[in-house]
Design a protein around this motif. Structure first.
Motif, PDB file in Angstrom:
ATOM      1  N   HIS A  33       1.165   3.334  -3.487  1.00 43.14           N
ATOM      2  CA  HIS A  33       0.155   4.386  -3.267  1.00 43.14           C
ATOM      3  C   HIS A  33      -1.230   3.904  -3.693  1.00 43.14           C
ATOM      4  O   HIS A  33      -1.969   4.610  -4.371  1.00 43.14           O
ATOM      5  N   GLU A  34      -1.544   2.697  -3.284  1.00 43.15           N
ATOM      6  CA  GLU A  34      -2.827   2.068  -3.589  1.00 43.15           C
ATOM      7  C   GLU A  34      -3.599   1.878  -2.290  1.00 43.15           C
ATOM      8  O   GLU A  34      -3.005   1.787  -1.215  1.00 43.15           O
ATOM      9  N   PRO A  35      -4.913   1.805  -2.378  1.00 42.13           N
ATOM     10  CA  PRO A  35      -5.698   1.524  -1.165  1.00 42.13           C
ATOM     11  C   PRO A  35      -5.314   0.161  -0.579  1.00 42.13           C
ATOM     12  O   PRO A  35      -4.979  -0.774  -1.321  1.00 42.13           O
ATOM     13  N   GLN A  36      -5.399   0.063   0.734  1.00 40.34           N
ATOM     14  CA  GLN A  36      -5.015  -1.192   1.380  1.00 40.34           C
ATOM     15  C   GLN A  36      -5.885  -2.362   0.938  1.00 40.34           C
ATOM     16  O   GLN A  36      -5.413  -3.494   0.907  1.00 40.34           O
ATOM     17  N   THR A  37      -7.138  -2.111   0.563  1.00 40.17           N
ATOM     18  CA  THR A  37      -7.981  -3.227   0.098  1.00 40.17           C
ATOM     19  C   THR A  37      -7.402  -3.839  -1.174  1.00 40.17           C
ATOM     20  O   THR A  37      -7.400  -5.054  -1.338  1.00 40.17           O
ATOM     21  N   SER A  38      -6.912  -2.986  -2.074  1.00 39.94           N
ATOM     22  CA  SER A  38      -6.326  -3.479  -3.322  1.00 39.94           C
ATOM     23  C   SER A  38      -5.005  -4.199  -3.065  1.00 39.94           C
ATOM     24  O   SER A  38      -4.763  -5.280  -3.618  1.00 39.94           O
ATOM     25  N   THR A  39      -4.162  -3.595  -2.236  1.00 39.29           N
ATOM     26  CA  THR A  39      -2.850  -4.218  -1.999  1.00 39.29           C
ATOM     27  C   THR A  39      -2.968  -5.462  -1.126  1.00 39.29           C
ATOM     28  O   THR A  39      -2.169  -6.387  -1.263  1.00 39.29           O
ATOM     29  N   SER A  63       0.833  -1.202   0.000  1.00 35.74           N
ATOM     30  CA  SER A  63       0.000   0.000   0.000  1.00 35.74           C
ATOM     31  C   SER A  63       0.868   1.253   0.000  1.00 35.74           C
ATOM     32  O   SER A  63       0.619   2.192  -0.763  1.00 35.74           O
TER      33      SER A  63
END
Length: 148
Positions: free
Chosen positions: A31-37, A27
């Motif tokens: 720089h991605e949302p934690q749900t995606s990572t 994340s």
């Protein structure tokens, strides 16, 4: 413990700790949302789990044919390098597709993970061997002083 049970336990514990460490790191790094990572970490971990089982099966077959038993530092380094090198070949395309980046950018992004996991693989395997003992493949003809 049977070799199969040992491999499964080792792989599952290894990946659970890895997900807990890698999810937040991905994340921050991408720089991605934690749900995606977190989802990416689960996908990467699932692939790594399967590779862990296959690689350890291959490694232990090779290890059982060696004249000297035990797991020296050199053997542990070879184990870590083989596992992580094979995993990188598999994971770079997955990361490239998931993050919508070029394979070369995914490779560069994967380098940080490789450094972490190289050290982690060696340390985890050592700790696992200390907690659960060496597998039968490493006990045969082990020199004195070379243990878990």
């Amino acid at each position: 413990m049977s070799p199969t049970t040992r491999r499964v336990l080792q792989a599952v514990l290894y990946e659970l700790v890895a997900i807990a460490a890698v999810g937040p790191a991905l994340s921050l790094a991408f720089h991605e949302p934690q749900t995606s990572t977190f989802a990416l970490a689960v996908v990467l971990s699932t692939i790594a789990l399967a590779w862990n089982y296959v690689f350890n099966w291959i490694f232990e077959r090779w290890e059982s044919r060696q004249g000297v038993g035990g797991r020296s530092l050199a053997r542990r380094l070879a184990h870590g390098a083989g596992f992580e090198g094979g995993l990188a070949v598999i994971l770079v395309p997955v990361m490239s597709l998931w993050l919508d980046i070029s394979p070369s950018a995914a490779f560069v992004a994967n380098l940080g993970l490789l450094v972490f996991f190289f050290v982690y693989a060696i340390a985890f395997t050592w700790a696992f061997d200390r907690a659960f003992g060496l597998p039968a493949s490493a006990v045969k003809n082990a020199p004195k002083g070379v243990d878990a």
